[in-house]
Design an enzyme around this catalytic site. Structure first.
Site, PDB file in Angstrom:
ATOM      1  N   GLU A 167     -42.498 -14.077  10.283  1.00  0.00           N
ATOM      2  CA  GLU A 167     -41.264 -14.407  10.994  1.00  0.00           C
ATOM      3  C   GLU A 167     -41.209 -13.849  12.419  1.00  0.00           C
ATOM      4  O   GLU A 167     -40.447 -12.922  12.716  1.00  0.00           O
ATOM      5  CB  GLU A 167     -40.042 -13.933  10.186  1.00  0.00           C
ATOM      6  CG  GLU A 167     -39.989 -14.544   8.797  1.00  0.00           C
ATOM      7  CD  GLU A 167     -38.753 -14.159   7.988  1.00  0.00           C
ATOM      8  OE1 GLU A 167     -38.006 -13.267   8.427  1.00  0.00           O
ATOM      9  OE2 GLU A 167     -38.540 -14.743   6.919  1.00  0.00           O
ATOM     10  N   GLU A 350     -41.281 -18.450   1.815  1.00  0.00           N
ATOM     11  CA  GLU A 350     -40.122 -17.679   1.342  1.00  0.00           C
ATOM     12  C   GLU A 350     -38.951 -18.616   1.147  1.00  0.00           C
ATOM     13  O   GLU A 350     -38.651 -19.455   2.006  1.00  0.00           O
ATOM     14  CB  GLU A 350     -39.672 -16.608   2.361  1.00  0.00           C
ATOM     15  CG  GLU A 350     -40.537 -15.397   2.410  1.00  0.00           C
ATOM     16  CD  GLU A 350     -39.987 -14.328   3.356  1.00  0.00           C
ATOM     17  OE1 GLU A 350     -38.750 -14.266   3.570  1.00  0.00           O
ATOM     18  OE2 GLU A 350     -40.801 -13.557   3.882  1.00  0.00           O
TER      19      GLU A 350
HETATM   20  O1  IFM Z   1     -35.888  -9.692   3.077  1.00  0.00           O
HETATM   21  C1  IFM Z   1     -36.173 -10.619   4.075  1.00  0.00           C
HETATM   22  C2  IFM Z   1     -37.652 -10.649   4.359  1.00  0.00           C
HETATM   23  O2  IFM Z   1     -38.119  -9.410   4.762  1.00  0.00           O
HETATM   24  C3  IFM Z   1     -37.974 -11.647   5.447  1.00  0.00           C
HETATM   25  N1  IFM Z   1     -37.376 -12.932   5.199  1.00  0.00           N
HETATM   26  C4  IFM Z   1     -35.990 -12.966   4.814  1.00  0.00           C
HETATM   27  C5  IFM Z   1     -35.733 -12.015   3.662  1.00  0.00           C
HETATM   28  C6  IFM Z   1     -34.244 -12.057   3.268  1.00  0.00           C
HETATM   29  O3  IFM Z   1     -33.428 -11.665   4.323  1.00  0.00           O
END
Ligand code: IFM
Length: 439
Positions: A167, A350
């Protein structure tokens, strides 16, 4: 769950994701200090000033956690490697215990028939590098390449896949413009530099891993659907700008070797000198793209300085993060990535939600998570039917864990963690997923 493996193409992979600082217990095993430790120790930054010193103590309990992945009938585990655990000073002497830990983890996955998918950096910058300006300093690309060489020199030969940075938007914008994550800055010049350097570091890490003979290398970005607050041209322009710096900047750098033109008014004056010459490194070919998706945001224009907009609350049902549930956005971004990456495999790296889960009668009835996952997987199936080459899906997260500035109270796991006793309790979603994925 309302699906089985048969509803997805042959070879479609299911996995769960975690990250080092959020689960390992960073005080264990001689890891170095990170900018998250000092950010959390500064009043007002993190709920109850909680940090990742113990987290889920995955550092000691990893065999139990890998057994859970296998019991869930998952195929792949997406984890990250802590830079400060491998190189406590960020550079120089490696920490033998850190390297041994990641080697045990990878071998433990392979022994259980699970594919190891590593992310090199999921946000715990070593403090000595933060002292040197962290992501604002162009030298970080070289420091990151050196870290890549050390850790991948040890485990790279046994990984199924690897990606440099989780990210980039969060590393740059959330942390240097909005100030919500370490290092907690709110400065447009710092932001522009971090946005560019994070991509430069990505490219250097890809080069390094190719040099080590590694394959199946990708880029993982997060996306939020930008919805104009109303039908006015101003609101439409505001949402388009949000979309440009959130959803297009990083993909454009990697796949088009340029940045979106509409961002130049705000960013170009602050980008580091010579940024236009870095695209051959940034645009190193990758083998797949990862989509992290959770929600949409409603964007309204205002008279403030660039980018002159703000978020307003939306009407849809929300998760415990106060994030609107908008599964259609996931399909939108699968198409969006396909347009940039032109046919490369796409993984949902994710997706998940936080809910106020409690153990009752020995179990956790997280029906909301079951419905959330089903609704998003239905969008994945639809995207596949529309021709997008989606090759896998990872739930965030295997375990309840440290949710950064929100501490331990936002529970994203398929498995409940009692942060007093560290006991793990699989939730209803875990059991339903494991049944859906049974072969
Ligand atoms: O917990 C985070 C993760 O570290 C990165 N993506 C989003 C998740 C939820 O906020």
């Amino acid at each position: 769950m309302d699906f089985t493996r048969a509803d997805f193409p042959e070879g479609f992979l299911f996995g769960a994701a975690t990250s080092s600082y959020q689960i390992e217990g960073h005080a264990r095993g001689n890891a170095g200090s990170t900018h998250w430790d000092t950010f959390a120790a500064t009043p007002g930054n993190v709920v109850r000033a909680e940090n990742g010193a113990l987290a889920c103590d995955h550092y000691s309990r990893w065999p139990e956690d890998l057994d859970l992945l296998a019991a869930a009938n998952l195929d792949v585990y997406r984890f990250s490697t802590s830079w400060a655990r491998v190189l406590p000073e960020g550079r120089g002497q490696p920490n033998a215990e850190g390297l041994d830990f990641y080697e045990r983890l990878v071998d433990g996955l392979l022994e259980r028939g699970l594919k190891p998918a590593a992310t090199l950096y999921h946000w715990e910058l070593p403090s000595p590098l933060a002292d040197l300006g962290g992501w604002r300093n162009r030298d970080i690309a070289g420091w990151f390449a050196d870290f890549t060489e050390v850790i991948m020199g040890r485990i790279g030969d046994r990984l199924w896949s690897a990606a440099p940075i989780n990210e980039p938007w969060c590393v740059a914008w959330l942390s240097h413009f909005l100030g919500q994550h370490a290092p907690g800055m709110r400065d447009i010049r710092a932001t522009a530099r971090a946005m560019h350097h994070v991509l430069l570091a990505h490219g250097r890490a890809i080069e390094t891993m190719r040099g080590l003979g590694m394959e199946n290398l990708g880029a993982v970005c997060n996306f939020e659907y930008a919805q104009p607050a109303d039908e006015s041209d101003e609101a439409r322009r505001a949402a388009a700008l949000y979309d440009a710096y959130y959803n297009r900047f990083f993909l454009s750098g990697i796949f088009r070797k340029s940045y979106p033109e509409e961002l130049m008014e705000g960013l170009a004056p602050h980008l580091p000198e010579g940024w236009q010459d870095d695209f051959d490194v940034i645009g190193q070919p990758v083998d797949w793209v990862g989509v992290n998706y959770y929600t949409r945001k409603i964007i309204a224009p205002d008279d403030g300085p660039w980018p002159s907009h703000h978020e307003v609350p939306g009407p849809l049902p929300k998760t415990a993060m106060d994030w609107e549930i908008y599964p259609e956005g996931l399909r939108h971004f699968l198409h969006h990535c396909n347009e940039h990456a032109g046919g490369l495999p796409i993984y949902v790296t994710e997706n998940g939600l936080a809910s106020p889960d409690e153990v009752q009668g020995g179990g956790v009835d997280d029906r909301q998570r079951v419905e959330f996952l089903q609704a998003h997987l239905a969008q994945v199936r639809q995207a596949i039917a529309e021709g997008v080459p989606v090759a896998g899906y990872f739930v965030w997260s295997l375990l309840d864990n440290y949710e950064w500035a929100l501490g331990y109270e936002k529970r994203f796991g398929l498995v409940h963690v009692d942060f007093e006793t560290l006991e793990r309790t699989p939730k209803r979603s875990f059991r339903e997923l494991s049944q859906a994925l049974a072969r």
